[in-house]
Design an enzyme around this catalytic site. Structure first.
Site, PDB file in Angstrom:
ATOM      1  N   SER A  32      -9.144  19.975  67.520  1.00  0.00           N
ATOM      2  CA  SER A  32      -8.244  20.041  68.677  1.00  0.00           C
ATOM      3  C   SER A  32      -6.910  19.383  68.373  1.00  0.00           C
ATOM      4  O   SER A  32      -6.862  18.216  67.962  1.00  0.00           O
ATOM      5  CB  SER A  32      -8.856  19.299  69.867  1.00  0.00           C
ATOM      6  OG  SER A  32      -9.937  20.012  70.370  1.00  0.00           O
ATOM      7  N   HIS A  63      -6.925  25.694  70.628  1.00  0.00           N
ATOM      8  CA  HIS A  63      -7.671  26.330  69.545  1.00  0.00           C
ATOM      9  C   HIS A  63      -7.247  27.790  69.436  1.00  0.00           C
ATOM     10  O   HIS A  63      -7.431  28.565  70.372  1.00  0.00           O
ATOM     11  CB  HIS A  63      -9.177  26.275  69.813  1.00  0.00           C
ATOM     12  CG  HIS A  63      -9.770  24.924  69.562  1.00  0.00           C
ATOM     13  ND1 HIS A  63     -10.510  24.628  68.448  1.00  0.00           N
ATOM     14  CD2 HIS A  63      -9.705  23.788  70.270  1.00  0.00           C
ATOM     15  CE1 HIS A  63     -10.871  23.363  68.499  1.00  0.00           C
ATOM     16  NE2 HIS A  63     -10.407  22.829  69.602  1.00  0.00           N
ATOM     17  N   HIS A  85     -17.589  25.188  69.979  1.00  0.00           N
ATOM     18  CA  HIS A  85     -18.238  23.966  70.445  1.00  0.00           C
ATOM     19  C   HIS A  85     -19.468  24.316  71.273  1.00  0.00           C
ATOM     20  O   HIS A  85     -19.484  25.304  71.993  1.00  0.00           O
ATOM     21  CB  HIS A  85     -17.284  23.154  71.331  1.00  0.00           C
ATOM     22  CG  HIS A  85     -16.005  22.756  70.664  1.00  0.00           C
ATOM     23  ND1 HIS A  85     -14.912  23.584  70.612  1.00  0.00           N
ATOM     24  CD2 HIS A  85     -15.652  21.614  70.016  1.00  0.00           C
ATOM     25  CE1 HIS A  85     -13.938  22.967  69.970  1.00  0.00           C
ATOM     26  NE2 HIS A  85     -14.360  21.775  69.594  1.00  0.00           N
ATOM     27  N   TYR A  87     -20.362  22.807  73.928  1.00  0.00           N
ATOM     28  CA  TYR A  87     -20.063  22.748  75.373  1.00  0.00           C
ATOM     29  C   TYR A  87     -19.476  24.050  75.911  1.00  0.00           C
ATOM     30  O   TYR A  87     -19.438  24.266  77.115  1.00  0.00           O
ATOM     31  CB  TYR A  87     -19.147  21.561  75.705  1.00  0.00           C
ATOM     32  CG  TYR A  87     -17.779  21.585  75.072  1.00  0.00           C
ATOM     33  CD1 TYR A  87     -16.784  22.449  75.526  1.00  0.00           C
ATOM     34  CD2 TYR A  87     -17.467  20.748  74.015  1.00  0.00           C
ATOM     35  CE1 TYR A  87     -15.529  22.476  74.942  1.00  0.00           C
ATOM     36  CE2 TYR A  87     -16.220  20.760  73.432  1.00  0.00           C
ATOM     37  CZ  TYR A  87     -15.259  21.630  73.896  1.00  0.00           C
ATOM     38  OH  TYR A  87     -14.029  21.656  73.300  1.00  0.00           O
ATOM     39  N   GLU A  88     -18.999  24.910  75.012  1.00  0.00           N
ATOM     40  CA  GLU A  88     -18.461  26.195  75.471  1.00  0.00           C
ATOM     41  C   GLU A  88     -19.580  27.142  75.909  1.00  0.00           C
ATOM     42  O   GLU A  88     -19.311  28.177  76.504  1.00  0.00           O
ATOM     43  CB  GLU A  88     -17.649  26.852  74.360  1.00  0.00           C
ATOM     44  CG  GLU A  88     -16.380  26.108  74.012  1.00  0.00           C
ATOM     45  CD  GLU A  88     -15.648  26.753  72.848  1.00  0.00           C
ATOM     46  OE1 GLU A  88     -14.929  27.732  73.078  1.00  0.00           O
ATOM     47  OE2 GLU A  88     -15.839  26.297  71.699  1.00  0.00           O
ATOM     48  N   ALA A 115     -10.755  15.863  66.575  1.00  0.00           N
ATOM     49  CA  ALA A 115     -10.196  14.817  67.419  1.00  0.00           C
ATOM     50  C   ALA A 115     -11.390  14.038  67.951  1.00  0.00           C
ATOM     51  O   ALA A 115     -12.405  14.628  68.311  1.00  0.00           O
ATOM     52  CB  ALA A 115      -9.410  15.425  68.567  1.00  0.00           C
ATOM     53  N   MET A 213     -17.209  15.730  70.007  1.00  0.00           N
ATOM     54  CA  MET A 213     -18.010  16.855  70.498  1.00  0.00           C
ATOM     55  C   MET A 213     -18.169  17.976  69.470  1.00  0.00           C
ATOM     56  O   MET A 213     -18.465  19.115  69.842  1.00  0.00           O
ATOM     57  CB  MET A 213     -17.352  17.433  71.764  1.00  0.00           C
ATOM     58  CG  MET A 213     -17.057  16.393  72.844  1.00  0.00           C
ATOM     59  SD  MET A 213     -16.140  17.116  74.210  1.00  0.00           S
ATOM     60  CE  MET A 213     -15.567  15.646  75.071  1.00  0.00           C
ATOM     61  N   SER A 214     -17.999  17.645  68.185  1.00  0.00           N
ATOM     62  CA  SER A 214     -18.054  18.721  67.176  1.00  0.00           C
ATOM     63  C   SER A 214     -18.579  18.191  65.850  1.00  0.00           C
ATOM     64  O   SER A 214     -19.213  17.139  65.798  1.00  0.00           O
ATOM     65  CB  SER A 214     -16.654  19.323  66.985  1.00  0.00           C
ATOM     66  OG  SER A 214     -15.804  18.384  66.356  1.00  0.00           O
ATOM     67  N   ASN A 237      -7.703   8.786  70.966  1.00  0.00           N
ATOM     68  CA  ASN A 237      -7.702   7.907  72.150  1.00  0.00           C
ATOM     69  C   ASN A 237      -8.759   6.841  71.952  1.00  0.00           C
ATOM     70  O   ASN A 237      -9.736   7.055  71.232  1.00  0.00           O
ATOM     71  CB  ASN A 237      -8.024   8.732  73.404  1.00  0.00           C
ATOM     72  CG  ASN A 237      -9.324   9.497  73.265  1.00  0.00           C
ATOM     73  OD1 ASN A 237      -9.345  10.567  72.637  1.00  0.00           O
ATOM     74  ND2 ASN A 237     -10.399   8.961  73.803  1.00  0.00           N
ATOM     75  N   HIS A 249      -7.505  15.514  78.199  1.00  0.00           N
ATOM     76  CA  HIS A 249      -7.297  16.368  77.027  1.00  0.00           C
ATOM     77  C   HIS A 249      -5.839  16.335  76.580  1.00  0.00           C
ATOM     78  O   HIS A 249      -5.543  16.490  75.392  1.00  0.00           O
ATOM     79  CB  HIS A 249      -7.740  17.807  77.356  1.00  0.00           C
ATOM     80  CG  HIS A 249      -7.789  18.711  76.169  1.00  0.00           C
ATOM     81  ND1 HIS A 249      -8.573  18.458  75.050  1.00  0.00           N
ATOM     82  CD2 HIS A 249      -7.155  19.875  75.906  1.00  0.00           C
ATOM     83  CE1 HIS A 249      -8.411  19.425  74.170  1.00  0.00           C
ATOM     84  NE2 HIS A 249      -7.559  20.302  74.656  1.00  0.00           N
TER      85      HIS A 249
HETATM   86  N1  HPA Z   1     -14.811  11.533  73.355  1.00  0.00           N
HETATM   87  C1  HPA Z   1     -15.331  12.674  72.848  1.00  0.00           C
HETATM   88  N2  HPA Z   1     -14.614  13.578  72.241  1.00  0.00           N
HETATM   89  C2  HPA Z   1     -13.304  13.346  72.086  1.00  0.00           C
HETATM   90  C3  HPA Z   1     -12.697  12.182  72.565  1.00  0.00           C
HETATM   91  C4  HPA Z   1     -13.501  11.231  73.240  1.00  0.00           C
HETATM   92  O1  HPA Z   1     -13.041  10.164  73.697  1.00  0.00           O
HETATM   93  N3  HPA Z   1     -11.388  12.261  72.247  1.00  0.00           N
HETATM   94  C5  HPA Z   1     -11.215  13.428  71.596  1.00  0.00           C
HETATM   95  N4  HPA Z   1     -12.367  14.086  71.484  1.00  0.00           N
END
Ligand code: HPA
Length: 274
Positions: A32, A63, A85, A87-88, A115, A213-214, A237, A249
Site C-alpha cells: 500500500s 493498489h 488481501h 480482508y478483500e 505498509a 494485513m499481508s 504509523n 488509511h
Molecule cells: N495495522 C495493520 N496494518 C497496517 C497498519 C497497522 O497499523 N498500518 C499499515 N498497515
C-alpha cells in the site's frame, strides 16, 4: 470438468509468457502506497490482473492491480503493483495464487513489501524494517486442503522463511545508503480494521515489532514452492494505542509517499546486488 490448480497456473503462466518471454531474475510485490517503484522499470510490459486468466482482481485504493515486467537496476523484474488481501474476501489460496504463478515462471527470488503498523516503541513512523521472521495466529493457511505435490511438499520447513542471504544483501544495501534499517518480526492480522490497543500489546508481548494485513500468506506459499523471500515493511504509523491518535488509511498512504525515495533506493539497491 473443473480444472486443477496446476492447469489454472499453467494457463496464467502461458498468458504472461506470450507477452514476456525472457527469464525473470526476481519478483517484487509492492505494498500500500509503495506502488510507484514500478514506474522506475524500463521498457515495461504491463499486464492488468483482470486480463490474466484465473487471477483475482485487486480492490483497494492505492493498489493499481497490474504486473509490470521489465528492467530495474540491471535485472529483469516482475513487479506486482498491488496485491490481494484476505480482508478483500479472497481465500488465502487466492491471495497466494500469483506467487504460485511466479514459481511456474521459474522465478526464484521474491521481494515482499508492505505498509505496517509499528509495534516497537523505540522506532518511529517512516522507518523501514527488514522482516526477519513472522507470526501468524490466524487459523487459516493458504495451503490448507489437499497438497499440490507439483508445487511442493505437504510439510515443509519455515526455519528460514525469510532467506538469510537475502537479508544480508538488504543490510548491505542499507549500509551503502547510510540507512538505519530496522529488523524485526511481522505479525499478521486479518484486517480490514486496524488492531485494538490490546491486540497491539499482545503482539508486542509475543515478540512482534510490526503488525500488518499481508505478506505472511505469500511468504508461506513461496517457501512451499522453493522461492526465496525477502520482506521489507514500511512502518507507516505507530500501531494503535501507542500514540493518542486515530489510525487511518490516509496516514498509511502519506507516510508511504514521504519515505518513497528511501524505500525505492533500498529496493533498487537490493535488486542490483542479486
Ligand atoms: N495495522 C495493520 N496494518 C497496517 C497498519 C497497522 O497499523 N498500518 C499499515 N498497515
Amino acid at each position: 470438468m473443473e480444472q486443477t490448480l496446476m492447469q489454472r497456473l499453467e494457463e496464467s503462466k502461458a498468458f504472461i509468457r506470450e507477452r514476456f518471454a525472457a527469464p525473470i531474475d526476481c519478483a517484487i510485490v509492492l505494498g500500500s502506497g509503495l506502488g510507484d517503484l514500478a514506474q522506475k522499470i524500463e521498457n515495461p510490459v504491463i499486464i492488468k490482473y483482470a486480463d490474466i486468466p484465473h487471477f483475482p482482481i485487486s480492490t483497494v485504493p492505492g493498489h493499481a492491480g497490474r504486473l509490470v515486467i521489465g528492467r530495474l537496476a540491471g535485472k529483469t523484474v516482475l513487479c506486482m503493483q498491488g496485491r490481494f488481501h484476505y480482508y478483500e474476501g479472497y481465500s488465502m489460496a487466492q491471495v497466494v495464487y500469483p506467487v504460485q504463478v511466479m514459481h511456474l515462471l521459474n522465478i526464484q527470488t521474491l521481494i515482499l513489501t508492505n505498509a505496517a503498523g509499528c509495534v516497537n516503541k523505540a522506532w518511529k513512523a517512516g522507518d523501514l524494517m527488514l522482516i526477519t521472521d513472522h507470526i501468524k495466529l490466524i487459523a487459516d493457511s493458504p495451503l490448507r486442503g489437499q497438497n499440490c505435490d507439483e508445487l511442493g511438499p505437504r510439510f515443509f520447513d519455515m526455519s528460514h522463511a525469510y532467506d538469510p542471504a537475502l537479508q544480508d544483501k538488504a543490510r548491505a544495501a542499507a549500509r551503502n545508503m547510510s540507512l538505519n534499517l530496522r529488523e524485526g518480526v511481522y505479525e499478521l492480522f486479518t484486517g480490514p480494521n486496524f488492531e485494538t490497543p490490546a491486540e497491539v500489546r499482545l503482539a508486542r508481548i509475543l515478540g512482534a515489532d510490526a503488525v500488518g494485513m499481508s505478506t505472511v500468506p505469500e511468504t508461506i506459499a513461496a517457501n512451499h514452492c522453493g522461492i526465496k523471500v525477502l520482506g521489507i515493511s514500511c512502518l507507516t504509523n505507530m500501531a494503535a494505542g501507542i500514540n493518542d491518535t486515530a489510525l487511518d488509511h490516509q496516514e498509511v498512504l502519506e507516510t508511504g509517499l514521504r519515505v518513497k525515495s528511501t524505500f525505492e533506493t533500498l529496493v533498487t539497491g537490493i535488486v542490483e546486488s542479486l
